[in-house]
Design an enzyme around this catalytic site. Structure first.
Site, mmCIF file in Angstrom:
data_model
loop_
_atom_site.group_PDB
_atom_site.id
_atom_site.type_symbol
_atom_site.label_atom_id
_atom_site.label_comp_id
_atom_site.label_asym_id
_atom_site.label_seq_id
_atom_site.Cartn_x
_atom_site.Cartn_y
_atom_site.Cartn_z
ATOM 1 N N PHE A 112 -119.039 84.807 -85.828
ATOM 2 C CA PHE A 112 -117.606 84.808 -85.522
ATOM 3 C C PHE A 112 -117.274 85.666 -84.305
ATOM 4 O O PHE A 112 -116.246 85.461 -83.655
ATOM 5 C CB PHE A 112 -116.811 85.292 -86.745
ATOM 6 C CG PHE A 112 -116.717 86.788 -86.900
ATOM 7 C CD1 PHE A 112 -115.579 87.471 -86.498
ATOM 8 C CD2 PHE A 112 -117.748 87.516 -87.468
ATOM 9 C CE1 PHE A 112 -115.477 88.843 -86.649
ATOM 10 C CE2 PHE A 112 -117.653 88.876 -87.635
ATOM 11 C CZ PHE A 112 -116.514 89.557 -87.213
ATOM 12 N N LYS A 113 -118.132 86.613 -83.989
ATOM 13 C CA LYS A 113 -117.818 87.516 -82.876
ATOM 14 C C LYS A 113 -117.814 86.797 -81.536
ATOM 15 O O LYS A 113 -117.261 87.287 -80.561
ATOM 16 C CB LYS A 113 -118.782 88.698 -82.903
ATOM 17 C CG LYS A 113 -118.514 89.555 -84.138
ATOM 18 C CD LYS A 113 -119.523 90.635 -84.398
ATOM 19 C CE LYS A 113 -119.172 91.337 -85.710
ATOM 20 N NZ LYS A 113 -120.056 92.445 -86.046
ATOM 21 N N ASP A 114 -118.443 85.605 -81.490
ATOM 22 C CA ASP A 114 -118.369 84.804 -80.264
ATOM 23 C C ASP A 114 -116.920 84.464 -79.902
ATOM 24 O O ASP A 114 -116.587 84.330 -78.725
ATOM 25 C CB ASP A 114 -119.147 83.492 -80.436
ATOM 26 C CG ASP A 114 -120.648 83.706 -80.552
ATOM 27 O OD1 ASP A 114 -121.152 84.711 -80.013
ATOM 28 O OD2 ASP A 114 -121.319 82.865 -81.185
ATOM 29 N N LEU A 117 -115.259 87.803 -78.416
ATOM 30 C CA LEU A 117 -115.987 88.341 -77.270
ATOM 31 C C LEU A 117 -116.040 87.362 -76.103
ATOM 32 O O LEU A 117 -116.061 87.792 -74.942
ATOM 33 C CB LEU A 117 -117.392 88.754 -77.698
ATOM 34 C CG LEU A 117 -117.424 90.123 -78.401
ATOM 35 C CD1 LEU A 117 -118.740 90.350 -79.119
ATOM 36 C CD2 LEU A 117 -117.163 91.242 -77.400
ATOM 37 N N THR A 145 -122.723 91.664 -83.223
ATOM 38 C CA THR A 145 -121.916 92.068 -82.073
ATOM 39 C C THR A 145 -122.736 92.086 -80.793
ATOM 40 O O THR A 145 -122.278 91.631 -79.741
ATOM 41 C CB THR A 145 -121.298 93.467 -82.304
ATOM 42 O OG1 THR A 145 -120.439 93.416 -83.431
ATOM 43 C CG2 THR A 145 -120.498 93.916 -81.102
#
Length: 485
Positions: A112-114, A117, A145
């Site tokens: 999900f951090k894509d 970020l 991350t």
């Protein structure tokens, strides 16, 4: 829109200032001075928007058009999502017995951090090109991350990124997604320590104000406001996908279950709630349960040691974003936050004031899951749906199954007919493909996409950080050498 520190000791900054700062100079975290409030008509209008359009609308509330013109903002967000595999960027899978799983993992690194970020990388590039500036990014990662941050800035000439990963605490795939990126601006360090320990040298370098200023240090961990801002959209999209109707008064409530480590996603949910979104939030954690204990008992204190669990990205003892949540709930009382956080910094133990704990327990529900609970949820979801969950997503599914089984038990012994609870959406932060060992322990068969299989044969590169070394000094020297190059 201006941003202020949760501890009140730093001047207000605009979005650009918050983006490039990470921690505020006084050690606090930046938050919007005012949270926008959305009326019912706006919510109904937004209900028809795609995820991509929701991100644009929400970001425009927190980034002024004077700073980034709206047409430019839209282009940056479109560019950010151009590498996602799913046409809708994220996807809701509706499974048996009301288990709604919001797949947030269709980006390059399957996490999900894509989402946040990729946007943050575009925002950085926009301002850096405009001002002909160079920054040094420092990131500590518990798993996902690091790779997402690397992908968001790889190959950029005006950014160098230094990533610390906890050797042996990430999965092999998570580690390879970082160490196989061979770019001049990417520097990966494999530290022999846990997730909390790798944060210490990073904090030390940021605390050296002269060094931080000289090399333009910044963070892409979820201390960075930009990441929280983009993640607010998860909650709006989840709500609009799961709400039965937007034509009734009052608007229906949807429960959103959030796997929680550092607390960025649950902070975004609290902000969405503050904006007027009718959601009920549940923070679900693994055996590292400081957030659960804080919600239940007001006990914001470290355990004796961090436990290694199947949901490794949530193996965090110090969820720094809780400071943002407590600041919100205290009515932006920065003096109180400064006192509480300084006390916690010294003793690593804090009992919340009674009124603040009451507000927290009214805002959040919470639940913790053991490794056995996680494996049980993974197995049950596969048996009932032929659907593989990653261990972090399974923490959320565990809560769903607890509620479902409890409701069925109540129905069995009740004379009243069973009434369905409010709709529930479980956020799924990563693809099961990244967690082969957890799947095998649960007796399940991993399904690996070719992009992940290819990692095994690629060249990898990292610098070891051994116990006994001065990690901050090693980083300092590497940053200085990179700047001279």
């Amino acid at each position: 829109m201006e941003y202020v520190s949760t501890r009140g000791g730093a001047g207000a900054v605009d979005f650009e200032g918050a983006l490039f700062s990470g921690y505020a100079p006084d050690g606090g975290l930046f938050m919007p001075q005012h949270i926008p409030s959305l009326d019912r008509d706006t919510l109904r209008r937004w209900g028809h928007l795609s995820y991509r359009e929701l991100v644009k609308e929400l970001c425009s509330l927190f980034i002024t058009a004077e700073l980034v013109p709206r047409s430019t903002l839209n282009d940056l967000i479109d560019r950010a999502f151009s590498r996602f595999r799913h046409k809708d960027v994220i996807h809701l899978s509706r499974l048996k017995d009301g288990l709604n799983v919001l797949e947030l993992w269709h980006g390059v690194t399957y996490a999900f951090k894509d989402l946040s970020l990729s946007c943050t990388g575009q925002f950085l590039q926009y301002f850096l090109e405009k001002k002909q500036k160079h920054v040094t990014i420092l990131v500590g990662t518990s798993g996902d991350t690091g790779s997402s941050a690397i992908e968001s800035v790889r190959g950029q000439k005006n950014m160098d990124i230094f990533v610390l990963l906890p050797k042996g605490f990430c999965t092999q795939i998570q580690e390879l997604q970082m160490t196989t990126v061979i770019e001049d601006n990417v520097h990966v360090f494999a530290a022999h320590g846990n997730s909390d320990e790798i944060d210490e040298p990073i904090k030390e370098l940021f605390a050296d104000v002269d060094f931080a200023r000289k090399y333009n240090l910044m963070s892409l961990n979820s201390v960075n406001w930009s990441r929280i801002m983009v993640q607010i959209a998860h909650h709006f999209y989840a709500y609009f996908q799961c709400a039965p109707s937007l034509d009734i008064t009052p608007l229906p409530v949807v429960e959103i279950v959030v796997p929680t480590g550092g607390g960025g996603n649950i902070t975004a949910g609290c902000i969405a709630q503050k904006m007027g979104l009718p959601i009920r939030l549940v923070a679900v954690v693994n055996s590292n349960d400081i957030i659960h204990r804080t919600v239940q008992y007001g006990d914001f204190s470290l355990s004796e040691s961090m436990k290694s669990t199947l949901a490794s990205a949530m193996d965090i003892q110090e969820p720094y974003n809780m400071e943002r949540i407590l600041w919100l709930l205290s009515g932006s009382d920065s003096r109180l936050m400064k006192t509480l956080m300084e006390r916690f910094s010294v003793s690593k133990s804090l009992k919340l004031p009674e009124d603040l704990h009451k507000k927290l327990s009214e805002t959040l529900r919470s639940c913790s899951a053991s490794d056995e609970d996680i494996m049980g949820a993974m197995q049950r979801c596969w048996e009932e749906n032929c659907y593989l969950l990653c261990p972090h997503s399974a923490v959320a599914a565990h809560y769903h199954y607890l509620q479902l089984d409890g409701a069925r038990l109540h129905q069995k012994f009740s004379h009243f007919s069973f009434l369905c609870s409010i709709p529930r959406c479980c956020l799924a932060p990563a693809s099961a493909a990244k967690f082969q060992d957890a799947l095998l322990r649960a007796g399940l068969v991993p399904q690996l996409p070719p992009e992940i299989t290819a990692l095994m044969a690629m060249e990898s590169r990292s610098t070891p950080l051994e116990r006994g070394q001065d990690w901050a000094q090693v980083l300092r020297e590497q940053i200085e050498a990179t700047a001279q190059r």
